[in-house]
Design a protein around this motif. Structure first.
Motif, PDB file in Angstrom:
ATOM      1  N   VAL A   1     -11.163  33.395 -74.229  1.00 55.10           N
ATOM      2  CA  VAL A   1     -10.933  34.827 -74.029  1.00 55.10           C
ATOM      3  C   VAL A   1     -11.863  35.311 -72.928  1.00 55.10           C
ATOM      4  CG1 VAL A   1     -11.076  37.129 -75.076  1.00 55.10           C
ATOM      5  CG2 VAL A   1     -10.347  35.176 -76.463  1.00 55.10           C
ATOM      6  N   LEU A   2     -11.320  36.069 -71.970  1.00 52.02           N
ATOM      7  CA  LEU A   2     -12.110  36.728 -70.925  1.00 52.02           C
ATOM      8  C   LEU A   2     -12.145  38.213 -71.231  1.00 52.02           C
ATOM      9  CD1 LEU A   2     -13.534  37.016 -68.141  1.00 52.02           C
ATOM     10  CD2 LEU A   2     -11.232  37.089 -67.124  1.00 52.02           C
ATOM     11  N   SER A   3     -13.352  38.767 -71.271  1.00 48.12           N
ATOM     12  CA  SER A   3     -13.519  40.197 -71.478  1.00 48.12           C
ATOM     13  C   SER A   3     -14.651  40.676 -70.567  1.00 48.12           C
ATOM     14  CB  SER A   3     -13.844  40.488 -72.947  1.00 48.12           C
ATOM     15  OG  SER A   3     -13.971  41.874 -73.142  1.00 48.12           O
ATOM     16  N   GLY A   4     -14.284  41.302 -69.447  1.00 46.59           N
ATOM     17  CA  GLY A   4     -15.278  41.761 -68.469  1.00 46.59           C
ATOM     18  C   GLY A   4     -16.002  40.600 -67.826  1.00 46.59           C
ATOM     19  N   ASP A   5     -17.306  40.482 -68.118  1.00 46.20           N
ATOM     20  CA  ASP A   5     -18.082  39.375 -67.542  1.00 46.20           C
ATOM     21  C   ASP A   5     -18.369  38.287 -68.575  1.00 46.20           C
ATOM     22  OD1 ASP A   5     -19.933  40.634 -69.179  1.00 46.20           O
ATOM     23  OD2 ASP A   5     -21.554  40.566 -67.709  1.00 46.20           O
ATOM     24  N   ARG A   6     -17.732  38.352 -69.730  1.00 45.17           N
ATOM     25  CA  ARG A   6     -17.994  37.404 -70.814  1.00 45.17           C
ATOM     26  C   ARG A   6     -16.768  36.527 -71.065  1.00 45.17           C
ATOM     27  NH1 ARG A   6     -18.193  40.502 -75.496  1.00 45.17           N
ATOM     28  NH2 ARG A   6     -16.200  39.640 -76.094  1.00 45.17           N
ATOM     29  N   VAL A   7     -17.006  35.210 -71.222  1.00 39.40           N
ATOM     30  CA  VAL A   7     -15.936  34.279 -71.558  1.00 39.40           C
ATOM     31  C   VAL A   7     -16.348  33.520 -72.817  1.00 39.40           C
ATOM     32  CG1 VAL A   7     -14.471  32.373 -70.787  1.00 39.40           C
ATOM     33  CG2 VAL A   7     -15.395  33.980 -69.103  1.00 39.40           C
ATOM     34  N   ASP A   8     -15.519  33.602 -73.844  1.00 41.80           N
ATOM     35  CA  ASP A   8     -15.725  32.844 -75.073  1.00 41.80           C
ATOM     36  C   ASP A   8     -14.747  31.682 -75.072  1.00 41.80           C
ATOM     37  OD1 ASP A   8     -17.722  34.453 -76.488  1.00 41.80           O
ATOM     38  OD2 ASP A   8     -16.155  35.993 -76.518  1.00 41.80           O
ATOM     39  N   VAL A   9     -15.272  30.466 -75.224  1.00 38.35           N
ATOM     40  CA  VAL A   9     -14.452  29.256 -75.204  1.00 38.35           C
ATOM     41  C   VAL A   9     -14.739  28.453 -76.467  1.00 38.35           C
ATOM     42  CG1 VAL A   9     -13.914  27.115 -73.968  1.00 38.35           C
ATOM     43  CG2 VAL A   9     -14.572  29.151 -72.684  1.00 38.35           C
ATOM     44  N   ARG A  10     -13.690  28.026 -77.128  1.00 39.37           N
ATOM     45  CA  ARG A  10     -13.800  27.127 -78.279  1.00 39.37           C
ATOM     46  C   ARG A  10     -12.798  26.003 -78.060  1.00 39.37           C
ATOM     47  NH1 ARG A  10     -16.828  29.414 -81.999  1.00 39.37           N
ATOM     48  NH2 ARG A  10     -16.969  31.657 -82.140  1.00 39.37           N
ATOM     49  N   PHE A  11     -13.268  24.757 -78.238  1.00 39.21           N
ATOM     50  CA  PHE A  11     -12.361  23.631 -78.066  1.00 39.21           C
ATOM     51  C   PHE A  11     -12.824  22.450 -78.901  1.00 39.21           C
ATOM     52  CE2 PHE A  11     -15.554  23.213 -74.778  1.00 39.21           C
ATOM     53  CZ  PHE A  11     -15.874  21.868 -74.803  1.00 39.21           C
ATOM     54  N   THR A  12     -11.891  21.540 -79.135  1.00 42.07           N
ATOM     55  CA  THR A  12     -12.166  20.317 -79.868  1.00 42.07           C
ATOM     56  C   THR A  12     -11.707  19.143 -79.020  1.00 42.07           C
ATOM     57  OG1 THR A  12     -11.801  21.467 -81.958  1.00 42.07           O
ATOM     58  CG2 THR A  12     -11.716  19.065 -82.021  1.00 42.07           C
ATOM     59  N   PRO A  13     -12.594  18.160 -78.770  1.00 43.71           N
ATOM     60  CA  PRO A  13     -12.168  16.960 -78.048  1.00 43.71           C
ATOM     61  C   PRO A  13     -11.333  16.063 -78.966  1.00 43.71           C
ATOM     62  CG  PRO A  13     -14.514  16.827 -78.570  1.00 43.71           C
ATOM     63  CD  PRO A  13     -14.018  18.152 -79.070  1.00 43.71           C
ATOM     64  N   ARG A  14     -10.301  15.472 -78.408  1.00 44.13           N
ATOM     65  CA  ARG A  14      -9.448  14.544 -79.159  1.00 44.13           C
ATOM     66  C   ARG A  14      -9.320  13.265 -78.352  1.00 44.13           C
ATOM     67  NH1 ARG A  14      -6.128  17.513 -83.111  1.00 44.13           N
ATOM     68  NH2 ARG A  14      -6.728  19.690 -82.879  1.00 44.13           N
ATOM     69  N   ARG A  15      -9.459  12.151 -79.031  1.00 48.49           N
ATOM     70  CA  ARG A  15      -9.401  10.833 -78.396  1.00 48.49           C
ATOM     71  C   ARG A  15      -8.001  10.270 -78.516  1.00 48.49           C
ATOM     72  NH1 ARG A  15     -12.083   5.824 -78.138  1.00 48.49           N
ATOM     73  NH2 ARG A  15     -11.070   4.834 -76.374  1.00 48.49           N
ATOM     74  N   GLN A  16      -7.364  10.018 -77.383  1.00 45.97           N
ATOM     75  CA  GLN A  16      -6.027   9.437 -77.359  1.00 45.97           C
ATOM     76  C   GLN A  16      -6.076   7.929 -77.133  1.00 45.97           C
ATOM     77  OE1 GLN A  16      -3.474  11.597 -77.984  1.00 45.97           O
ATOM     78  NE2 GLN A  16      -5.032  13.181 -78.073  1.00 45.97           N
ATOM     79  N   GLY A  17      -7.187   7.423 -76.580  1.00 44.80           N
ATOM     80  CA  GLY A  17      -7.294   6.023 -76.170  1.00 44.80           C
ATOM     81  C   GLY A  17      -7.536   5.060 -77.308  1.00 44.80           C
ATOM     82  N   MET A  18      -7.473   3.788 -76.970  1.00 46.91           N
ATOM     83  CA  MET A  18      -7.671   2.708 -77.934  1.00 46.91           C
ATOM     84  C   MET A  18      -9.085   2.162 -77.803  1.00 46.91           C
ATOM     85  SD  MET A  18      -4.757   2.848 -79.244  1.00 46.91           S
ATOM     86  CE  MET A  18      -4.753   1.450 -80.329  1.00 46.91           C
ATOM     87  N   GLY A  19      -9.583   1.537 -78.855  1.00 46.48           N
ATOM     88  CA  GLY A  19     -10.889   0.896 -78.829  1.00 46.48           C
ATOM     89  C   GLY A  19     -12.013   1.896 -78.981  1.00 46.48           C
ATOM     90  N   ALA A  20     -13.222   1.356 -79.055  1.00 49.46           N
ATOM     91  CA  ALA A  20     -14.404   2.194 -79.248  1.00 49.46           C
ATOM     92  C   ALA A  20     -14.805   2.878 -77.954  1.00 49.46           C
ATOM     93  CB  ALA A  20     -15.555   1.344 -79.775  1.00 49.46           C
ATOM     94  N   MET A  21     -15.378   4.050 -78.079  1.00 50.92           N
ATOM     95  CA  MET A  21     -15.888   4.790 -76.930  1.00 50.92           C
ATOM     96  C   MET A  21     -17.392   4.933 -77.126  1.00 50.92           C
ATOM     97  SD  MET A  21     -14.857   8.599 -75.656  1.00 50.92           S
ATOM     98  CE  MET A  21     -15.976   9.554 -76.650  1.00 50.92           C
ATOM     99  N   PRO A  22     -18.199   4.558 -76.123  1.00 48.68           N
ATOM    100  CA  PRO A  22     -19.648   4.674 -76.283  1.00 48.68           C
ATOM    101  C   PRO A  22     -20.065   6.125 -76.511  1.00 48.68           C
ATOM    102  CG  PRO A  22     -19.050   4.014 -74.035  1.00 48.68           C
ATOM    103  CD  PRO A  22     -17.780   4.094 -74.826  1.00 48.68           C
ATOM    104  N   ASP A  23     -21.117   6.307 -77.332  1.00 51.11           N
ATOM    105  CA  ASP A  23     -21.566   7.643 -77.706  1.00 51.11           C
ATOM    106  C   ASP A  23     -22.236   8.395 -76.568  1.00 51.11           C
ATOM    107  OD1 ASP A  23     -22.282   9.851 -79.283  1.00 51.11           O
ATOM    108  OD2 ASP A  23     -24.199   8.951 -79.759  1.00 51.11           O
ATOM    109  N   ALA A  24     -23.199   7.794 -75.906  1.00 52.85           N
ATOM    110  CA  ALA A  24     -24.066   8.519 -74.986  1.00 52.85           C
ATOM    111  C   ALA A  24     -23.404   9.069 -73.728  1.00 52.85           C
ATOM    112  CB  ALA A  24     -25.253   7.643 -74.610  1.00 52.85           C
ATOM    113  N   PRO A  25     -22.591   8.305 -73.023  1.00 56.81           N
ATOM    114  CA  PRO A  25     -22.216   8.790 -71.696  1.00 56.81           C
ATOM    115  C   PRO A  25     -21.092   9.819 -71.619  1.00 56.81           C
ATOM    116  CG  PRO A  25     -21.384   6.571 -72.017  1.00 56.81           C
ATOM    117  CD  PRO A  25     -22.171   6.931 -73.240  1.00 56.81           C
ATOM    118  N   ALA A  26     -20.297  10.006 -72.654  1.00 57.65           N
ATOM    119  CA  ALA A  26     -19.131  10.882 -72.527  1.00 57.65           C
ATOM    120  C   ALA A  26     -19.517  12.349 -72.633  1.00 57.65           C
ATOM    121  CB  ALA A  26     -18.091  10.537 -73.575  1.00 57.65           C
ATOM    122  N   MET A  27     -19.097  13.129 -71.634  1.00 54.80           N
ATOM    123  CA  MET A  27     -19.338  14.573 -71.620  1.00 54.80           C
ATOM    124  C   MET A  27     -18.100  15.266 -71.080  1.00 54.80           C
ATOM    125  SD  MET A  27     -23.153  14.632 -70.034  1.00 54.80           S
ATOM    126  CE  MET A  27     -23.668  16.146 -70.800  1.00 54.80           C
TER     127      MET A  27
END
Length: 162
Positions: free
Chosen positions: A45-71
């Motif tokens: 939501v954008l309201s004036g100079d403020r933006v509120d963002v909420r999201f959830t990451p979802r993994r579509q790929g196969m196999g394990a994904m390392p913890d540290a590097p993903a951003m």
């Protein structure tokens, strides 16, 4: 006049999410680097100079994904205000960039929800937010399903879903 504005807002909501890979993406996938196959689903939501963002990451790929590097990298079309109060796991990375840690996700897994509020340098009528998956601040994940989402927000106070 009001009908035209309502039609414009409805039309903008339909085209608010533009899929695809961000320009310059693909380096990691082509060089044989990691591919997270991450997507981000949420609302903003954008309201004036403020933006509120909420999201959830979802993994579509196969196999394990390392913890540290993903951003997830959120890039804004407008400059952010100098002072920001960001949640744990998120950090400012430039005039228009915020990074948030994604963490480890199993194939088909759903990550922890991320919620943040940013302030822009001033009130605007619209702002574009781009989501990309990055590895330790380095290459963009080059798979077609990973991030690369763009969301156009209009200053209507309406919640836009992506």
């Amino acid at each position: 006049m009001r009908r035209m504005r309502v039609a414009a807002v409805c039309g903008a909501a339909v085209v608010a999410v533009v899929g695809g890979v961000a320009p310059g993406a693909g380096a990691a996938g082509r060089r044989g680097g990691p591919g997270a196959d991450l997507t981000y689903h949420g609302s903003a939501v954008l309201s004036g100079d403020r933006v509120d963002v909420r999201f959830t990451p979802r993994r579509q790929g196969m196999g394990a994904m390392p913890d540290a590097p993903a951003m997830v990298r959120l890039r804004w079309s407008e400059s952010l205000a100098d002072r920001q109060e960001l949640p744990e796991g998120c950090a400012r990375a430039g005039e228009r960039v915020v990074w948030c840690r994604v963490g480890a996700l199993d194939a088909g897994g759903v990550g922890e929800p991320v919620g943040l509020r940013v302030r822009l340098r001033g009130a605007v009528s619209e702002v574009l937010v781009e989501f990309d998956t990055v590895w330790s601040g380095g290459p963009v994940d080059g798979t077609r399903r990973s991030g690369g989402q763009r969301v156009l927000l209009l200053d209507t106070g309406d919640e836009y879903h992506f």
